[in-house]
Design a protein around this motif. Structure first.
Motif, PDB file in Angstrom:
ATOM      1  N   VAL A 149     -28.843 -28.745  60.528  1.00 39.60           N
ATOM      2  CA  VAL A 149     -28.006 -28.064  59.537  1.00 39.60           C
ATOM      3  C   VAL A 149     -28.308 -28.639  58.155  1.00 39.60           C
ATOM      4  CG1 VAL A 149     -25.624 -27.643  58.781  1.00 39.60           C
ATOM      5  CG2 VAL A 149     -26.177 -27.670  61.235  1.00 39.60           C
ATOM      6  N   GLU A 150     -28.542 -27.761  57.192  1.00 38.41           N
ATOM      7  CA  GLU A 150     -28.755 -28.194  55.807  1.00 38.41           C
ATOM      8  C   GLU A 150     -27.406 -28.443  55.144  1.00 38.41           C
ATOM      9  OE1 GLU A 150     -31.286 -25.666  53.508  1.00 38.41           O
ATOM     10  OE2 GLU A 150     -32.927 -25.803  54.955  1.00 38.41           O
ATOM     11  N   ILE A 151     -27.222 -29.670  54.687  1.00 36.08           N
ATOM     12  CA  ILE A 151     -25.977 -30.063  54.034  1.00 36.08           C
ATOM     13  C   ILE A 151     -26.280 -30.305  52.559  1.00 36.08           C
ATOM     14  CG2 ILE A 151     -24.215 -31.874  53.923  1.00 36.08           C
ATOM     15  CD1 ILE A 151     -24.620 -32.186  56.981  1.00 36.08           C
ATOM     16  N   PRO A 152     -25.618 -29.585  51.658  1.00 35.74           N
ATOM     17  CA  PRO A 152     -25.863 -29.788  50.229  1.00 35.74           C
ATOM     18  C   PRO A 152     -25.539 -31.231  49.832  1.00 35.74           C
ATOM     19  CG  PRO A 152     -24.412 -27.894  50.597  1.00 35.74           C
ATOM     20  CD  PRO A 152     -24.573 -28.595  51.907  1.00 35.74           C
ATOM     21  N   PHE A 153     -26.467 -31.867  49.159  1.00 33.99           N
ATOM     22  CA  PHE A 153     -26.286 -33.250  48.722  1.00 33.99           C
ATOM     23  C   PHE A 153     -27.328 -33.534  47.661  1.00 33.99           C
ATOM     24  CE2 PHE A 153     -26.474 -37.976  49.727  1.00 33.99           C
ATOM     25  CZ  PHE A 153     -25.228 -38.250  49.188  1.00 33.99           C
ATOM     26  N   ASP A 154     -27.098 -34.522  46.833  1.00 33.63           N
ATOM     27  CA  ASP A 154     -28.035 -34.817  45.754  1.00 33.63           C
ATOM     28  C   ASP A 154     -29.173 -35.737  46.198  1.00 33.63           C
ATOM     29  OD1 ASP A 154     -26.562 -37.140  46.032  1.00 33.63           O
ATOM     30  OD2 ASP A 154     -26.209 -37.412  43.890  1.00 33.63           O
ATOM     31  N   ARG A 189     -19.653 -36.752  52.888  1.00 32.83           N
ATOM     32  CA  ARG A 189     -18.661 -36.633  53.959  1.00 32.83           C
ATOM     33  C   ARG A 189     -19.070 -35.445  54.813  1.00 32.83           C
ATOM     34  NH1 ARG A 189     -14.477 -39.705  54.213  1.00 32.83           N
ATOM     35  NH2 ARG A 189     -13.247 -38.131  55.285  1.00 32.83           N
ATOM     36  N   ILE A 190     -19.299 -35.689  56.062  1.00 35.02           N
ATOM     37  CA  ILE A 190     -19.829 -34.625  56.919  1.00 35.02           C
ATOM     38  C   ILE A 190     -18.757 -33.962  57.782  1.00 35.02           C
ATOM     39  CG2 ILE A 190     -22.178 -35.513  56.947  1.00 35.02           C
ATOM     40  CD1 ILE A 190     -21.563 -36.720  59.707  1.00 35.02           C
ATOM     41  N   SER A 191     -17.516 -34.416  57.680  1.00 39.16           N
ATOM     42  CA  SER A 191     -16.458 -33.858  58.522  1.00 39.16           C
ATOM     43  C   SER A 191     -16.305 -32.351  58.327  1.00 39.16           C
ATOM     44  CB  SER A 191     -15.124 -34.568  58.278  1.00 39.16           C
ATOM     45  OG  SER A 191     -14.754 -34.496  56.922  1.00 39.16           O
ATOM     46  N   GLU A 192     -16.507 -31.868  57.122  1.00 41.67           N
ATOM     47  CA  GLU A 192     -16.356 -30.429  56.890  1.00 41.67           C
ATOM     48  C   GLU A 192     -17.473 -29.607  57.544  1.00 41.67           C
ATOM     49  OE1 GLU A 192     -17.676 -29.103  52.653  1.00 41.67           O
ATOM     50  OE2 GLU A 192     -17.020 -31.182  52.470  1.00 41.67           O
ATOM     51  N   PHE A 193     -18.541 -30.275  57.993  1.00 42.27           N
ATOM     52  CA  PHE A 193     -19.658 -29.591  58.641  1.00 42.27           C
ATOM     53  C   PHE A 193     -19.653 -29.766  60.158  1.00 42.27           C
ATOM     54  CE2 PHE A 193     -20.921 -30.691  54.340  1.00 42.27           C
ATOM     55  CZ  PHE A 193     -21.335 -29.460  53.859  1.00 42.27           C
ATOM     56  N   HIS A 194     -18.614 -30.424  60.666  1.00 45.16           N
ATOM     57  CA  HIS A 194     -18.552 -30.769  62.085  1.00 45.16           C
ATOM     58  C   HIS A 194     -18.841 -29.580  63.001  1.00 45.16           C
ATOM     59  CE1 HIS A 194     -16.491 -31.444  65.955  1.00 45.16           C
ATOM     60  NE2 HIS A 194     -17.134 -32.589  65.872  1.00 45.16           N
ATOM     61  N   GLU A 195     -18.156 -28.487  62.770  1.00 38.73           N
ATOM     62  CA  GLU A 195     -18.313 -27.312  63.635  1.00 38.73           C
ATOM     63  C   GLU A 195     -19.755 -26.786  63.605  1.00 38.73           C
ATOM     64  OE1 GLU A 195     -16.571 -22.816  63.784  1.00 38.73           O
ATOM     65  OE2 GLU A 195     -15.103 -24.432  63.434  1.00 38.73           O
ATOM     66  N   ILE A 248     -20.079 -31.642  73.698  1.00 39.83           N
ATOM     67  CA  ILE A 248     -20.714 -32.314  72.574  1.00 39.83           C
ATOM     68  C   ILE A 248     -19.647 -32.922  71.683  1.00 39.83           C
ATOM     69  CG2 ILE A 248     -22.174 -32.014  70.528  1.00 39.83           C
ATOM     70  CD1 ILE A 248     -23.302 -29.468  71.952  1.00 39.83           C
ATOM     71  N   ASN A 249     -19.801 -34.204  71.395  1.00 36.30           N
ATOM     72  CA  ASN A 249     -18.923 -34.878  70.446  1.00 36.30           C
ATOM     73  C   ASN A 249     -19.787 -35.459  69.327  1.00 36.30           C
ATOM     74  OD1 ASN A 249     -16.289 -36.048  69.642  1.00 36.30           O
ATOM     75  ND2 ASN A 249     -17.422 -37.950  69.926  1.00 36.30           N
ATOM     76  N   ILE A 250     -19.424 -35.141  68.107  1.00 38.00           N
ATOM     77  CA  ILE A 250     -20.117 -35.701  66.941  1.00 38.00           C
ATOM     78  C   ILE A 250     -19.063 -36.308  66.039  1.00 38.00           C
ATOM     79  CG2 ILE A 250     -21.560 -35.225  64.927  1.00 38.00           C
ATOM     80  CD1 ILE A 250     -22.787 -32.883  66.478  1.00 38.00           C
TER      81      ILE A 250
END
Length: 130
Positions: free
Chosen positions: A24-29, A105-111, A128-130
């Motif tokens: 998954v691509e997560i926006p980050f600098d 913070r990756i919690s918003e991308f958990h799903e 699956i647990n992440i």
């Protein structure tokens, strides 16, 4: 027969615009530095599967000095490990992944992370647990 594998991977941050975790691509600098797409989560999962099968590690299968794997999508590595697992008639019982990072913070991308792993491994999300 029952087997358990553990995988671990670390990559340093570098300049970039996104981070790739579990495909998954997560926006980050920043991005993660690596020969492939540097997806530490899928690298660790690939290592766990290969380790459970006693087949070495991701570096043996996909060496970082091989130009074939330059900028490769790490899902290819995981799919190869899953193929080897299937040849040996093993199934995944569950996946428990720990991703350690202060930012982002990756919690918003958990799903999305769980869905991606589920789709790639062709297993149900509830194991699956992440």
């Amino acid at each position: 027969m029952f087997r358990i594998g553990t995988g671990f991977d670390v990559h340093a941050f570098t300049n970039g615009e996104k981070l790739i975790l579990c495909g998954v691509e997560i926006p980050f600098d920043k991005s993660l530095e690596g020969h492939s797409d540097a997806d530490v989560a899928l690298h660790a999962l690939t290592d766990a599967i290969l380790g459970a099968l006693s087949l070495g590690d991701i570096g043996r299968w996909f060496p970082d000095n091989d130009p074939l794997w330059k900028n490769a999508n790490s899902k290819l590595f995981l799919e190869k490990a899953l193929e080897e697992m299937g040849k040996r008639k093993f199934l995944i019982g569950n996946i428990d992944m720990t991703i350690i990072c202060q930012k982002p913070r990756i919690s918003e991308f958990h799903e999305l992370l769980v869905k991606s792993v589920s789709n790639t491994c062709k297993i149900k999300e509830n194991i699956i647990n992440i």
